[in-house]
Design a protein around this motif. Sequence first.
Motif, PDB file in Angstrom:
ATOM      1  N   VAL A 312       0.840  -1.200   0.000  1.00 44.17           N
ATOM      2  CA  VAL A 312       0.000   0.000   0.000  1.00 44.17           C
ATOM      3  C   VAL A 312       0.880   1.257   0.000  1.00 44.17           C
ATOM      4  CG1 VAL A 312      -1.734   1.286   1.323  1.00 44.17           C
ATOM      5  CG2 VAL A 312      -1.833  -1.225   1.248  1.00 44.17           C
ATOM      6  N   GLU A 313       1.949   1.229   0.789  1.00 43.30           N
ATOM      7  CA  GLU A 313       2.755   2.439   1.025  1.00 43.30           C
ATOM      8  C   GLU A 313       3.913   2.590   0.048  1.00 43.30           C
ATOM      9  OE1 GLU A 313       3.768   1.781   5.096  1.00 43.30           O
ATOM     10  OE2 GLU A 313       1.779   2.355   5.819  1.00 43.30           O
ATOM     11  N   GLY A 314       4.156   1.565  -0.772  1.00 41.93           N
ATOM     12  CA  GLY A 314       5.254   1.666  -1.736  1.00 41.93           C
ATOM     13  C   GLY A 314       6.614   1.434  -1.109  1.00 41.93           C
ATOM     14  N   SER A 315       6.676   0.623  -0.067  1.00 48.05           N
ATOM     15  CA  SER A 315       7.962   0.426   0.627  1.00 48.05           C
ATOM     16  C   SER A 315       8.413  -1.034   0.615  1.00 48.05           C
ATOM     17  CB  SER A 315       7.843   0.925   2.073  1.00 48.05           C
ATOM     18  OG  SER A 315       6.769   0.273   2.725  1.00 48.05           O
ATOM     19  N   LEU A 316       8.005  -1.763  -0.432  1.00 46.67           N
ATOM     20  CA  LEU A 316       8.351  -3.187  -0.483  1.00 46.67           C
ATOM     21  C   LEU A 316       9.868  -3.403  -0.622  1.00 46.67           C
ATOM     22  CD1 LEU A 316       6.699  -5.781  -0.280  1.00 46.67           C
ATOM     23  CD2 LEU A 316       6.379  -5.709  -2.747  1.00 46.67           C
ATOM     24  N   SER A 317      10.573  -2.428  -1.217  1.00 43.22           N
ATOM     25  CA  SER A 317      12.024  -2.612  -1.376  1.00 43.22           C
ATOM     26  C   SER A 317      12.726  -2.646  -0.019  1.00 43.22           C
ATOM     27  CB  SER A 317      12.621  -1.509  -2.250  1.00 43.22           C
ATOM     28  OG  SER A 317      12.361  -0.256  -1.666  1.00 43.22           O
ATOM     29  N   GLU A 318      12.057  -2.082   1.004  1.00 40.20           N
ATOM     30  CA  GLU A 318      12.667  -2.111   2.353  1.00 40.20           C
ATOM     31  C   GLU A 318      12.029  -3.186   3.227  1.00 40.20           C
ATOM     32  OE1 GLU A 318      11.419   1.904   3.213  1.00 40.20           O
ATOM     33  OE2 GLU A 318      11.999   2.114   1.117  1.00 40.20           O
ATOM     34  N   THR A 319      11.171  -4.023   2.654  1.00 37.65           N
ATOM     35  CA  THR A 319      10.411  -4.990   3.456  1.00 37.65           C
ATOM     36  C   THR A 319      10.579  -6.385   2.872  1.00 37.65           C
ATOM     37  OG1 THR A 319       8.790  -3.215   3.721  1.00 37.65           O
ATOM     38  CG2 THR A 319       8.105  -5.413   4.473  1.00 37.65           C
ATOM     39  N   PRO A 320      11.605  -7.100   3.300  1.00 42.26           N
ATOM     40  CA  PRO A 320      11.799  -8.437   2.720  1.00 42.26           C
ATOM     41  C   PRO A 320      10.639  -9.378   3.055  1.00 42.26           C
ATOM     42  CG  PRO A 320      13.614  -7.835   4.209  1.00 42.26           C
ATOM     43  CD  PRO A 320      12.592  -6.758   4.322  1.00 42.26           C
ATOM     44  N   VAL A 321      10.255 -10.173   2.081  1.00 47.44           N
ATOM     45  CA  VAL A 321       9.189 -11.168   2.281  1.00 47.44           C
ATOM     46  C   VAL A 321       9.824 -12.546   2.086  1.00 47.44           C
ATOM     47  CG1 VAL A 321       7.008 -12.075   1.375  1.00 47.44           C
ATOM     48  CG2 VAL A 321       7.365  -9.594   1.519  1.00 47.44           C
ATOM     49  N   CYS A 322       9.755 -13.371   3.120  1.00 45.50           N
ATOM     50  CA  CYS A 322      10.390 -14.697   3.064  1.00 45.50           C
ATOM     51  C   CYS A 322       9.339 -15.800   3.095  1.00 45.50           C
ATOM     52  CB  CYS A 322      11.326 -14.886   4.260  1.00 45.50           C
ATOM     53  SG  CYS A 322      12.624 -13.674   4.300  1.00 45.50           S
ATOM     54  N   TRP A 323       9.580 -16.800   2.287  1.00 48.05           N
ATOM     55  CA  TRP A 323       8.691 -17.971   2.223  1.00 48.05           C
ATOM     56  C   TRP A 323       9.458 -19.203   2.678  1.00 48.05           C
ATOM     57  CZ3 TRP A 323       3.824 -16.600   1.051  1.00 48.05           C
ATOM     58  CH2 TRP A 323       3.615 -15.448   0.275  1.00 48.05           C
ATOM     59  N   GLY A 324       8.805 -20.069   3.433  1.00 48.44           N
ATOM     60  CA  GLY A 324       9.406 -21.333   3.840  1.00 48.44           C
ATOM     61  C   GLY A 324       9.282 -22.364   2.733  1.00 48.44           C
ATOM     62  N   SER A 325       9.825 -23.557   3.001  1.00 50.96           N
ATOM     63  CA  SER A 325       9.811 -24.581   1.952  1.00 50.96           C
ATOM     64  C   SER A 325       9.218 -25.908   2.432  1.00 50.96           C
ATOM     65  CB  SER A 325      11.236 -24.812   1.447  1.00 50.96           C
ATOM     66  OG  SER A 325      12.050 -25.192   2.536  1.00 50.96           O
ATOM     67  N   ARG A 326       8.626 -25.926   3.648  1.00 50.63           N
ATOM     68  CA  ARG A 326       8.066 -27.177   4.157  1.00 50.63           C
ATOM     69  C   ARG A 326       6.855 -27.568   3.309  1.00 50.63           C
ATOM     70  NH1 ARG A 326       7.907 -30.103   9.028  1.00 50.63           N
ATOM     71  NH2 ARG A 326       5.836 -30.624   9.813  1.00 50.63           N
ATOM     72  N   PRO A 327       6.795 -28.793   2.819  1.00 53.17           N
ATOM     73  CA  PRO A 327       5.677 -29.174   1.947  1.00 53.17           C
ATOM     74  C   PRO A 327       4.311 -29.111   2.641  1.00 53.17           C
ATOM     75  CG  PRO A 327       7.497 -30.705   1.689  1.00 53.17           C
ATOM     76  CD  PRO A 327       7.826 -29.843   2.886  1.00 53.17           C
ATOM     77  N   HIS A 328       3.332 -28.550   1.942  1.00 52.76           N
ATOM     78  CA  HIS A 328       1.938 -28.480   2.404  1.00 52.76           C
ATOM     79  C   HIS A 328       1.039 -29.012   1.296  1.00 52.76           C
ATOM     80  CE1 HIS A 328       3.671 -25.843   5.404  1.00 52.76           C
ATOM     81  NE2 HIS A 328       2.504 -25.816   6.049  1.00 52.76           N
ATOM     82  N   VAL A 329       0.084 -29.859   1.654  1.00 57.25           N
ATOM     83  CA  VAL A 329      -0.879 -30.410   0.697  1.00 57.25           C
ATOM     84  C   VAL A 329      -2.279 -30.110   1.224  1.00 57.25           C
ATOM     85  CG1 VAL A 329      -1.793 -32.531  -0.343  1.00 57.25           C
ATOM     86  CG2 VAL A 329       0.687 -32.260  -0.041  1.00 57.25           C
ATOM     87  N   GLY A 330      -3.123 -29.530   0.380  1.00 53.72           N
ATOM     88  CA  GLY A 330      -4.486 -29.161   0.793  1.00 53.72           C
ATOM     89  C   GLY A 330      -5.530 -29.937   0.010  1.00 53.72           C
ATOM     90  N   VAL A 331      -6.388 -30.678   0.704  1.00 57.50           N
ATOM     91  CA  VAL A 331      -7.442 -31.476   0.069  1.00 57.50           C
ATOM     92  C   VAL A 331      -8.769 -30.767   0.308  1.00 57.50           C
ATOM     93  CG1 VAL A 331      -8.630 -33.712   0.046  1.00 57.50           C
ATOM     94  CG2 VAL A 331      -6.157 -33.594   0.517  1.00 57.50           C
ATOM     95  N   VAL A 332      -9.495 -30.474  -0.776  1.00 56.53           N
ATOM     96  CA  VAL A 332     -10.777 -29.772  -0.635  1.00 56.53           C
ATOM     97  C   VAL A 332     -11.895 -30.798  -0.494  1.00 56.53           C
ATOM     98  CG1 VAL A 332     -12.398 -28.196  -1.759  1.00 56.53           C
ATOM     99  CG2 VAL A 332      -9.940 -27.758  -1.905  1.00 56.53           C
ATOM    100  N   MET A 333     -12.683 -30.653   0.569  1.00 58.32           N
ATOM    101  CA  MET A 333     -13.871 -31.507   0.759  1.00 58.32           C
ATOM    102  C   MET A 333     -15.077 -30.723   0.232  1.00 58.32           C
ATOM    103  SD  MET A 333     -13.116 -33.102   4.545  1.00 58.32           S
ATOM    104  CE  MET A 333     -14.333 -34.436   4.392  1.00 58.32           C
ATOM    105  N   VAL A 334     -15.841 -31.357  -0.649  1.00 56.58           N
ATOM    106  CA  VAL A 334     -16.963 -30.659  -1.291  1.00 56.58           C
ATOM    107  C   VAL A 334     -18.277 -31.379  -0.991  1.00 56.58           C
ATOM    108  CG1 VAL A 334     -15.486 -29.812  -3.150  1.00 56.58           C
ATOM    109  CG2 VAL A 334     -16.786 -31.906  -3.509  1.00 56.58           C
ATOM    110  N   SER A 335     -19.369 -30.660  -1.243  1.00 56.80           N
ATOM    111  CA  SER A 335     -20.705 -31.242  -1.108  1.00 56.80           C
ATOM    112  C   SER A 335     -20.983 -32.145  -2.307  1.00 56.80           C
ATOM    113  CB  SER A 335     -21.760 -30.130  -1.094  1.00 56.80           C
ATOM    114  OG  SER A 335     -21.528 -29.238  -0.032  1.00 56.80           O
ATOM    115  N   GLY A 336     -21.607 -33.314  -2.069  1.00 61.39           N
ATOM    116  CA  GLY A 336     -21.958 -34.233  -3.159  1.00 61.39           C
ATOM    117  C   GLY A 336     -22.752 -33.493  -4.223  1.00 61.39           C
ATOM    118  N   GLY A 337     -22.405 -33.692  -5.493  1.00 63.36           N
ATOM    119  CA  GLY A 337     -23.090 -33.015  -6.599  1.00 63.36           C
ATOM    120  C   GLY A 337     -22.295 -31.846  -7.155  1.00 63.36           C
TER     121      GLY A 337
END
Length: 438
Positions: A312-337
């Motif tokens: 929002v403020e335009g300061s991403l160059s001063e704000t490092p964003v780090c992501w981890g690498s641990r595997p994640h798997v997401g299973v979606v449960m849906v309504s029949g039909g």
Amino acid sequence: MKILIVGSGGREHALAWRLKRSPRLSEMWVAGGNAGTGQLATTVAVSPEDVPAVVKLAKKLEADLVVVGPEQPLVDGLVGRLEEAGIAAFGPTQSAARIEASKSFARQVMWDAGVPGPEYRVFHEQSAAIDFLTKHASPVVIKADGLAAGKGVALCKDPEEAVLAVKGCMEDRIFGSAGDAIVVEEWLYGTEVSVFAFSDGETLSAPVAACDYKQVYDGDQGPNTGGMGSFAPPPFWDVNLAAEITHTILMPTVERMAELGCPYRGVLYAGIILTANGPRVLEFNCRFGDPETQVIMPLLESDPVDAMLACVEGSLSETPVCWGSRPHVGVVMVSGGYPGAYETGKEISGLDPGCGRARGGDLESDTLVFHAGTANADGGSGTRVVTSGGRVLTVVGSEDTIEEARAAAYRKVETIEFENARYRSDIGDLSVGSRGRI
Ligand code: GLY
């Protein structure tokens, strides 16, 4: 920091879960919401698509930051309306959200910026489109130009299928005005990956990647859905691929958007095919993906409030964003039909309080349960939760390997029940499609 989240799906539950862990958060509300977000934040019965009502709510709550989940309010100009009211909002303005709202605009931006994509043509007249298609025997993808709730894309193996798809858009108008124009694209082959990066209009964060599963049945069979599962990070994702995609796709796009006078602030979502000739853009979206958010929010190691405010403020160059690498798997449960007609109001058993974390609330936990189409049947105490939509839950497993993460997700799925519950049994199985390799 008082935060209002807009939206009611699994994506918004995952955003609420991650924001709740920020030391900067003081109060949180969700406009729309579901039974899961209701356990983390105060639910407000305001439709996420009602732009004036959301602006009024944000003013009344004196929110310091509004986080917009779905595309429709972004495309309808919610961020600009909030800015006019002096409220910081995470997400692109209406003019920048055209990168998702108009497939032809997005293709023009990519063409101007030299971003690799398929060969394409834009048509405003049905007769010209049909004339072109009957002379081109190769498989094509037909896209309605505008937003069509994820249904406006047809994969056509031959000219007959392509002509039917064009007529559906332009003659039968099955997508309304979204089909006033169409984009005909070369069919790309390869591994599909969703890539996300924060953008402040000039600077991009490090990107993160996930794979999703759109078709309803195992083995990528059956009709498309809003998403049946996801995993992150993909085994082929590494610093070289991240750098290539940043430098050939994400950065040139952000630079071109700035040149056009619509700087892109928010999260930029590139749907990419890794072809034999390198990464090619299938489409851009102007928001986090669903169900990808459910597997990437647990990977976000940096403070999400810092990252969003920096956009929002335009300061991403001063704000490092780090992501981890641990595997994640997401299973979606849906309504029949689902994705066709389905019943709602089915009681869900096996849910734990919070997100159902197995080991008490830290990122090392092996399962998380994010709600989408759920509602409280008991006035909000959370003791009786029922289904209220097609996609009901995303059950996420995390472990040291993707195989173990997948096993953890399915172990948890088997403890959750509701009448006619369905899910794919092959989410995170890298042999399905070509998700495990380039
Ligand atoms: N995962 C597809 C989407 O969010 O559009």
